[in-house]
Scaffold this active site. Structure first.
Site, short mmCIF file in Angstrom:
data_model
loop_
_atom_site.label_atom_id
_atom_site.label_comp_id
_atom_site.label_asym_id
_atom_site.label_seq_id
_atom_site.Cartn_x
_atom_site.Cartn_y
_atom_site.Cartn_z
N ARG A 107 0.82 -1.24 0.00
CA ARG A 107 0.00 0.00 0.00
C ARG A 107 0.83 1.27 0.00
NH1 ARG A 107 -2.97 -2.78 3.93
NH2 ARG A 107 -4.66 -3.95 2.97
N LYS A 129 2.46 12.23 -11.36
CA LYS A 129 1.71 11.27 -12.19
C LYS A 129 2.58 10.04 -12.36
CE LYS A 129 -1.50 13.75 -15.24
NZ LYS A 129 -1.86 14.07 -16.65
N GLU A 171 8.49 18.43 -24.83
CA GLU A 171 7.73 18.82 -23.62
C GLU A 171 8.13 20.22 -23.17
OE1 GLU A 171 5.25 16.97 -22.85
OE2 GLU A 171 5.74 14.82 -22.68
N LYS A 208 6.19 23.88 -14.73
CA LYS A 208 5.32 22.72 -14.47
C LYS A 208 4.89 22.69 -13.01
CE LYS A 208 4.45 17.83 -14.77
NZ LYS A 208 4.65 16.54 -15.36
N GLU A 218 -5.43 17.22 -11.39
CA GLU A 218 -5.89 17.44 -12.77
C GLU A 218 -7.40 17.56 -12.90
OE1 GLU A 218 -4.94 14.40 -15.68
OE2 GLU A 218 -4.25 15.86 -17.12
N ARG A 222 -4.44 21.81 -14.51
CA ARG A 222 -3.35 20.87 -14.85
C ARG A 222 -3.53 20.29 -16.25
NH1 ARG A 222 -0.05 16.36 -11.35
NH2 ARG A 222 1.28 15.79 -13.11
N ASN A 226 -1.41 18.85 -20.69
CA ASN A 226 -1.74 17.78 -21.62
C ASN A 226 -1.88 18.29 -23.05
OD1 ASN A 226 -3.46 14.93 -22.08
ND2 ASN A 226 -2.11 14.96 -20.30
N HIS A 229 -1.31 16.17 -26.26
CA HIS A 229 -1.37 14.75 -25.87
C HIS A 229 -2.65 14.04 -26.30
CE1 HIS A 229 2.11 15.95 -23.55
NE2 HIS A 229 2.31 14.73 -23.14
N HIS A 233 -0.95 11.17 -27.82
CA HIS A 233 -1.10 9.82 -27.25
C HIS A 233 -1.79 8.89 -28.24
CE1 HIS A 233 -0.59 10.55 -22.61
NE2 HIS A 233 0.55 10.32 -23.22
N HIS A 249 7.70 9.25 -27.29
CA HIS A 249 6.62 10.05 -26.71
C HIS A 249 6.69 11.51 -27.18
CE1 HIS A 249 3.64 11.39 -23.79
NE2 HIS A 249 4.49 12.32 -23.38
N1 LIG Z 1 4.53 11.27 -15.47
C1 LIG Z 1 4.57 12.29 -16.29
O1 LIG Z 1 4.18 13.42 -15.95
C2 LIG Z 1 5.13 12.11 -17.66
C3 LIG Z 1 5.46 13.22 -18.42
C4 LIG Z 1 5.97 13.03 -19.70
C5 LIG Z 1 6.18 11.73 -20.19
N2 LIG Z 1 5.88 10.68 -19.40
C6 LIG Z 1 6.16 9.31 -19.88
O2 LIG Z 1 7.57 9.18 -20.02
C7 LIG Z 1 7.84 8.15 -20.96
C8 LIG Z 1 8.93 8.58 -21.92
O3 LIG Z 1 10.08 8.88 -21.16
P1 LIG Z 1 11.51 8.97 -21.86
O4 LIG Z 1 11.41 9.75 -23.11
O5 LIG Z 1 12.46 9.36 -20.83
O6 LIG Z 1 11.72 7.45 -22.35
P2 LIG Z 1 12.51 6.20 -21.74
O7 LIG Z 1 12.33 6.12 -20.29
O8 LIG Z 1 12.09 5.05 -22.57
O9 LIG Z 1 14.03 6.58 -22.04
C9 LIG Z 1 14.44 6.70 -23.37
C10 LIG Z 1 15.63 5.78 -23.68
O10 LIG Z 1 16.82 6.38 -23.19
C11 LIG Z 1 17.54 5.45 -22.37
N3 LIG Z 1 18.23 6.27 -21.40
C12 LIG Z 1 17.71 6.87 -20.32
N4 LIG Z 1 18.62 7.70 -19.76
C13 LIG Z 1 19.74 7.58 -20.49
C14 LIG Z 1 21.01 8.22 -20.41
N5 LIG Z 1 21.28 9.17 -19.51
N6 LIG Z 1 21.94 7.87 -21.31
C15 LIG Z 1 21.66 6.94 -22.27
N7 LIG Z 1 20.48 6.34 -22.41
C16 LIG Z 1 19.52 6.66 -21.52
C17 LIG Z 1 16.49 4.53 -21.85
O11 LIG Z 1 17.04 3.30 -21.47
C18 LIG Z 1 15.56 4.41 -23.04
O12 LIG Z 1 16.07 3.48 -23.96
C19 LIG Z 1 6.54 7.84 -21.66
O13 LIG Z 1 6.05 6.62 -21.19
C20 LIG Z 1 5.63 8.97 -21.24
O14 LIG Z 1 4.28 8.57 -21.22
C21 LIG Z 1 5.36 10.83 -18.16
O1 LIG Z 2 1.97 16.15 -15.78
C1 LIG Z 2 0.96 16.17 -16.50
O2 LIG Z 2 -0.16 16.44 -16.05
C2 LIG Z 2 1.04 15.86 -17.94
O3 LIG Z 2 0.03 15.73 -18.59
C3 LIG Z 2 2.41 15.71 -18.53
C4 LIG Z 2 2.44 14.92 -19.82
O4 LIG Z 2 3.59 15.37 -20.55
C5 LIG Z 2 2.67 13.41 -19.61
O5 LIG Z 2 2.88 12.79 -20.84
C6 LIG Z 2 1.62 12.69 -18.79
O6 LIG Z 2 2.07 11.39 -18.47
C7 LIG Z 2 0.33 12.50 -19.56
O7 LIG Z 2 -0.62 12.03 -18.67
P1 LIG Z 2 -1.99 11.38 -19.11
O8 LIG Z 2 -2.86 11.68 -17.93
O9 LIG Z 2 -2.47 12.04 -20.37
O10 LIG Z 2 -1.73 9.94 -19.30
ZN LIG Z 3 4.01 14.03 -22.21
#
Ligand SMILES: NC(=O)c1ccc[n+]([C@@H]2O[C@H](COP(=O)([O-])OP(=O)(O)OC[C@H]3O[C@@H](n4cnc5c(N)ncnc54)[C@H](O)[C@@H]3O)[C@@H](O)[C@H]2O)c1
Ligand SMILES: O=C(O)C(=O)C[C@@H](O)[C@H](O)[C@H](O)COP(=O)(O)O
Ligand SMILES: [Zn+2]
Length: 348
Positions: A107, A129, A171, A208, A218, A222, A226, A229, A233, A249
């Site tokens: 949990r 998130k 982003e 942000k 959200e 917030r 998006n 997206h 997405h 992404h």
């Molecule tokens: N939670 C949020 O608010 C939020 C916001 C934006 C995106 N996201 C999510 O994030 C994900 C994309 O993240 P990403 O673009 O970082 O992709 P990722 O985590 O897949 O990383 C990209 C690639 O780079 C490699 N890598 C990472 N750091 C490295 C480094 N320093 N040197 C060499 N290689 C490295 C990884 O192994 C991977 O192959 C998506 O799933 C997206 O939905 C979430």
């Molecule tokens: O932080 C947020 O809020 C965002 O929407 C940031 C986005 O860049 C990110 O890709 C997020 O994971 C999208 O969320 P989702 O709720 O559309 O899945």
């Molecule tokens: Zn995003």
């Protein structure tokens, strides 16, 4: 939410200090195959000697419950208690999945984000998130859960592939388009490459954090974060079903921002001149995504699962001028498909 975001050379020493506190029973470090090799060496001097490593394969296709199973299985096998801390060392896949897995284990145990891609440093590690993809839909399962801290060391970017760096830049551009016209206009003149990522990261994270602080769950503003997206997405999810055609992404979000800017013009919210500026800048950084007109309806239908939707209404974030996002703008599947056809016709 995660007010404790430390950016710069002091980030990893600050993490070490947190991990040494008596309230921390054990330290687990989640990596993917690449961050194990390319990022762990930089983190090692800041970890306790008895830390345990958990590894998942790299890539969006592994942002799944099956990878959570690996994490939960390892935590269970190691008898991790509720005072354990999970250190998520990686890009957005590791920080999203690790945060989600930590939030559910017994949990909830604490987790910290150590983002290693530009995308995770400017966006994914901040704001709480977390989640995984499910049945082909992006982040379909997830929770809002604040990390115990976010430790951003721009030095990690030195090993990052340029394509990944660009993906993160999408982003950054999104943040400017929804809330900072001056930064958008300055940077579109300067071009995307910089030798000062630290300043870009600091400004993007601050922007942000301001939006997240006003609406952590959200319910309203917030949704500005998006922008790009709803269509992005949909494109990313569709292309993930097509082996060999996957988009990153940020690449999908860049395309989504063009489509949603076009939709903003159709609504009379954005001028044709502003759309032209946005397109010109985006295509100076990103290649056009490859899909054919015949696919646009199937792509658009993915938006029916968007998390901003209310019932059958697809709610999109649009632009009311550069630097001013506006959320909860209803759009139809047909309009999204039309925006994709507009994008497809553009000369990059
Ligand atoms: N939670 C949020 O608010 C939020 C916001 C934006 C995106 N996201 C999510 O994030 C994900 C994309 O993240 P990403 O673009 O970082 O992709 P990722 O985590 O897949 O990383 C990209 C690639 O780079 C490699 N890598 C990472 N750091 C490295 C480094 N320093 N040197 C060499 N290689 C490295 C990884 O192994 C991977 O192959 C998506 O799933 C997206 O939905 C979430
Ligand atoms: O932080 C947020 O809020 C965002 O929407 C940031 C986005 O860049 C990110 O890709 C997020 O994971 C999208 O969320 P989702 O709720 O559309 O899945
Ligand atoms: Zn995003």
């Amino acid at each position: 939410m995660d007010n404790s975001v430390i950016i710069g050379p002091e980030a990893l020493p600050a993490l070490a200090e947190l991990l040494q506190r008596p309230a921390v029973s054990r330290v687990f470090v989640l990596v993917d195959g690449n961050t194990a090799r390319q990022c762990l060496p930089l983190l090692l001097p800041h970890l306790p000697a008895d830390y345990k490593l958990i590894e998942i394969p790299a890539g969006e296709e592994y942002k799944t419950l099956a990878s959570c199973d690996t994490v939960w299985g390892e935590l269970t096998a190691q008898h991790a208690d509720r005072h354990a801390v999970l250190v998520n060392l990686g890009g957005g896949v590791v920080t999203d999945l690790g945060g989600f897995a930590a939030a559910l284990y017994k949990r909830g145990i604490r987790f910290v984000q150590v983002p290693t891609t530009l995308l995770a440093q400017v966006d994914a590690s901040v704001g709480g998130k977390t989640g995984v993809d499910f049945q082909g839909y992006k982040n379909q399962l997830g929770v809002f859960q604040a990390p115990a801290g976010v430790f951003i060391a721009p030095k990690f970017l030195e090993t990052l592939d340029p394509r990944q760096l660009k993906s993160g830049y999408a982003e950054v551009v999104k943040h400017w388009l929804i809330a900072d016209a001056d930064a958008f206009n300055t940077n579109r003149r300067l071009g995307w490459l910089t030798d000062d990522w630290t300043s870009i990261i600091r400004e993007s994270v601050a922007l942000k954090q301001r939006i997240v602080a006003s609406d952590p769950l959200e319910a309203g503003p917030r949704k500005l974060l998006n922008f790009g997206h709803t269509v992005g997405h949909a494109l990313e999810s569709y292309l993930l079903t097509q082996p060999g055609r996957e988009a990153l992404h940020g690449e999908a979000v860049a395309a989504g921002m063009v489509c949603e800017s076009w939709l903003s013009v159709q609504r009379g919210l954005l001028s044709a001149e502003e759309l032209d500026k946005i397109e010109t800048f985006i295509f100076s950084v990103f290649d056009k995504l490859d899909f054919v007109t015949l696919e646009t309806n199937a792509i658009a239908e993915f938006a029916l699962q968007d998390k901003k939707n209310a019932g059958a209404t697809i709610n999109c974030t649009l632009l009311e001028g550069i630097g001013h996002g506006v959320y909860d703008q209803p759009v139809t599947v047909a309009e999204i498909a039309e925006s994709l056809r507009y994008y497809h016709r553009l000369q990059a």
